[in-house]
Design a protein around this motif. Structure first.
Motif, PDB file in Angstrom:
ATOM      1  N   GLY A 277      -6.329   4.741  -5.375  1.00 53.00           N
ATOM      2  CA  GLY A 277      -7.341   3.694  -5.247  1.00 53.00           C
ATOM      3  C   GLY A 277      -6.735   2.331  -4.985  1.00 53.00           C
ATOM      4  O   GLY A 277      -7.244   1.549  -4.166  1.00 53.00           O
ATOM      5  N   GLU A 278      -5.628   2.035  -5.678  1.00 51.91           N
ATOM      6  CA  GLU A 278      -4.947   0.754  -5.469  1.00 51.91           C
ATOM      7  C   GLU A 278      -4.427   0.645  -4.040  1.00 51.91           C
ATOM      8  O   GLU A 278      -4.492  -0.423  -3.421  1.00 51.91           O
ATOM      9  CB  GLU A 278      -3.786   0.603  -6.452  1.00 51.91           C
ATOM     10  CG  GLU A 278      -4.193   0.374  -7.898  1.00 51.91           C
ATOM     11  CD  GLU A 278      -4.592  -1.056  -8.180  1.00 51.91           C
ATOM     12  OE1 GLU A 278      -4.586  -1.874  -7.234  1.00 51.91           O
ATOM     13  OE2 GLU A 278      -4.910  -1.352  -9.341  1.00 51.91           O
ATOM     14  N   ALA A 279      -3.883   1.748  -3.515  1.00 51.17           N
ATOM     15  CA  ALA A 279      -3.372   1.740  -2.144  1.00 51.17           C
ATOM     16  C   ALA A 279      -4.480   1.417  -1.147  1.00 51.17           C
ATOM     17  O   ALA A 279      -4.302   0.603  -0.232  1.00 51.17           O
ATOM     18  CB  ALA A 279      -2.735   3.091  -1.817  1.00 51.17           C
ATOM     19  N   VAL A 280      -5.640   2.045  -1.322  1.00 49.99           N
ATOM     20  CA  VAL A 280      -6.779   1.781  -0.439  1.00 49.99           C
ATOM     21  C   VAL A 280      -7.261   0.344  -0.609  1.00 49.99           C
ATOM     22  O   VAL A 280      -7.556  -0.361   0.377  1.00 49.99           O
ATOM     23  CB  VAL A 280      -7.921   2.776  -0.729  1.00 49.99           C
ATOM     24  CG1 VAL A 280      -9.179   2.390   0.041  1.00 49.99           C
ATOM     25  CG2 VAL A 280      -7.494   4.193  -0.370  1.00 49.99           C
ATOM     26  N   ASP A 281      -7.316  -0.126  -1.855  1.00 50.84           N
ATOM     27  CA  ASP A 281      -7.843  -1.456  -2.140  1.00 50.84           C
ATOM     28  C   ASP A 281      -6.954  -2.550  -1.559  1.00 50.84           C
ATOM     29  O   ASP A 281      -7.458  -3.582  -1.098  1.00 50.84           O
ATOM     30  CB  ASP A 281      -7.985  -1.640  -3.648  1.00 50.84           C
ATOM     31  CG  ASP A 281      -8.798  -2.876  -4.002  1.00 50.84           C
ATOM     32  OD1 ASP A 281      -9.964  -2.942  -3.580  1.00 50.84           O
ATOM     33  OD2 ASP A 281      -8.269  -3.761  -4.692  1.00 50.84           O
ATOM     34  N   LEU A 282      -5.658  -2.344  -1.589  1.00 52.50           N
ATOM     35  CA  LEU A 282      -4.748  -3.347  -1.040  1.00 52.50           C
ATOM     36  C   LEU A 282      -5.029  -3.613   0.437  1.00 52.50           C
ATOM     37  O   LEU A 282      -4.909  -4.743   0.907  1.00 52.50           O
ATOM     38  CB  LEU A 282      -3.295  -2.898  -1.224  1.00 52.50           C
ATOM     39  CG  LEU A 282      -2.659  -3.215  -2.575  1.00 52.50           C
ATOM     40  CD1 LEU A 282      -1.385  -2.426  -2.759  1.00 52.50           C
ATOM     41  CD2 LEU A 282      -2.383  -4.710  -2.685  1.00 52.50           C
TER      42      LEU A 282
ATOM     43  N   ALA B 208       0.831  -1.204   0.000  1.00 56.12           N
ATOM     44  CA  ALA B 208       0.000   0.000   0.000  1.00 56.12           C
ATOM     45  C   ALA B 208       0.866   1.255   0.000  1.00 56.12           C
ATOM     46  O   ALA B 208       0.587   2.213  -0.731  1.00 56.12           O
ATOM     47  CB  ALA B 208      -0.929  -0.008   1.213  1.00 56.12           C
ATOM     48  N   LEU B 209       1.921   1.264   0.772  1.00 56.21           N
ATOM     49  CA  LEU B 209       2.829   2.414   0.796  1.00 56.21           C
ATOM     50  C   LEU B 209       3.514   2.590  -0.555  1.00 56.21           C
ATOM     51  O   LEU B 209       3.785   3.727  -0.976  1.00 56.21           O
ATOM     52  CB  LEU B 209       3.875   2.236   1.901  1.00 56.21           C
ATOM     53  CG  LEU B 209       3.358   2.401   3.334  1.00 56.21           C
ATOM     54  CD1 LEU B 209       4.451   2.044   4.342  1.00 56.21           C
ATOM     55  CD2 LEU B 209       2.869   3.834   3.566  1.00 56.21           C
ATOM     56  N   GLY B 210       3.794   1.486  -1.236  1.00 54.85           N
ATOM     57  CA  GLY B 210       4.382   1.584  -2.562  1.00 54.85           C
ATOM     58  C   GLY B 210       3.467   2.312  -3.530  1.00 54.85           C
ATOM     59  O   GLY B 210       3.914   3.170  -4.313  1.00 54.85           O
TER      60      GLY B 210
END
Length: 401
Positions: free
Chosen positions: A276-281, A154-156
């Motif tokens: 969005g990807e960070a939140v979804d992870l 997520a941090l990535g």
């Protein structure tokens, strides 16, 4: 005898959950098999009606990035069953499992090159090596490691979002180009050689994503499955009703909220997609867990559905590959070449139709054979001998034991 019946019920519930996950995977994958635009992260320009967008939104919200995590969880859980089986039989587990992973890698590579570059079997083969290394982890340590991997991923994506915010171009790949998506469609509708060349090109583009993002995400889900298997939490689900309820409440609140953020960002610019990807992870595993908890709690009240889903779950590897083959025959030059000619609602209907056929076929096959055809091959590669005849009613565990 009661213990044997309880064990059989546990196996059937795991197989049914695997069958449920297999359906979700098909609903997601068919869109990517049907269009070069979807593989490029874009909506198909030929389908822009309100119904098309409603289906895209619903599938992204409720299905995308949830069911491969559920399948990965089951891969980790089945790993513990394989370890226990080897110990009971007095077999050295390491060499046997390495042969299994090698077979899975070969099957996955063939699948990726010939049918679907989005193949996940090669990822499982790599993640299986990590499971072999971490197999002695205590359940708590496995969960902590899974959380750390998820947080790092997520941090990535947060970092990528910040870089995009400050103007760094993060989209210089074929996947971000509509012109290249059109080129991909042309190749997929052409000869077998051109289809394979296109698959190889896609594989060269997504390998970094696989190594840096998909692999760790799959490993995190597998580690949760490893922990659950070691704790024996699925041996008697009635003893864990409180935990299942908590998973439902958390998943259907926090998980759905995160899925909504991901879905609303999925069709915008690169920066929004990364956020969005960070939140979804972080939240997709919660929603996947809520699905699993709900399914397992309802399963005793749905015996017919349980039996229907258990059969495709028992031969999930064969069915997963068959899904790609059928879709390739529909959408690529291997068959009808309907790439980008089928609307999102019709894709979902086709997926449901294919899965219903697989339910009937799996029941028919397992009345005559103990293993699915590809499961038989993988078992041969694992034990390096022909699997002996046995009663068809004895369950195999697809990618597990």
């Amino acid at each position: 005898m009661p213990n044997a019946r309880l064990a059989a019920a546990r196996i059937a519930s795991v197989d049914a959950l695997r069958g449920f996950a297999l359906l979700g995977i098909l609903v997601v994958n068919i869109a990517f098999l049907a269009s070069g635009y979807r593989m490029a992260g874009m909506a198909e320009p030929a389908f822009q009606s309100p119904l098309d967008w409603t289906v895209r939104f619903t599938v992204t919200l409720l299905v995308e990035n949830k069911f491969y995590l559920l399948f990965s969880f089951l891969f980790g859980y089945s790993f513990t069953l394989q370890v226990d089986s080897a110990e009971r039989q007095g077999r050295p587990f390491g060499p046997m499992f390495l042969r299994r992973l090698a077979g899975l890698l070969l099957i996955g590579l063939a699948h990726a090159v010939l049918l679907f570059p989005g193949d996940i079997l090669t990822t499982y083969a790599a993640v299986g090596l990590a499971l072999l290394i971490f197999r002695k982890l205590r359940p708590k340590a496995a969960v902590v490691l899974a959380v750390m991997l998820t947080a790092m991923l997520a941090l990535g994506f947060v970092l990528l979002a910040l870089l995009a915010t400050f103007g760094l171009d993060m989209g210089g790949t074929v996947a971000d180009s509509a012109a290249e998506a059109t080129k991909a469609d042309t190749a997929l509708a052409a000869s077998a050689l051109q289809i394979i060349s296109e698959h190889l090109r896609k594989l060269s583009l997504i390998i970094v994503f696989r190594v840096l993002f998909q692999g760790p995400a799959v490993l995190a889900a597998c580690l949760i499955g490893l922990a659950v298997g070691k704790l024996g939490a699925m041996r008697d689900l009635s003893a864990h009703t409180g935990t299942l309820r908590k998973l439902q409440w958390t998943g259907f609140t926090v998980g759905l909220a995160g899925a909504f953020v991901y879905t609303t960002s999925a069709w915008h610019g690169t920066m929004h997609k990364f956020w969005g990807e960070a939140v979804d992870l972080v939240t997709a595993p919660l929603l996947a867990a809520a699905y699993a908890a709900t399914f397992l709690r309802l399963l005793p009240y749905m015996p017919r559905i349980a039996r229907a889903l258990a059969a495709p779950g028992r031969m999930a590897l064969s069915n997963y590959l068959a899904q790609s083959l059928i879709c390739s025959l529909i959408f690529t030059g291997y068959g009808l070449a309907l790439v980008d000619r089928v609307s999102p609602p019709l894709e979902v209907l086709i997926a449901l139709g294919v899965f219903v056929c697989q339910v009937f076929y799996s029941h028919w096959w397992l009345k005559r054979h103990r293993y699915g055809p590809v499961e038989w091959l993988l078992r041969f590669l694992t034990y390096w001998r022909k699997p002996g005849p046995s009663r068809p009613q004895q369950a195999s565990h697809a990618l597990g034991e």
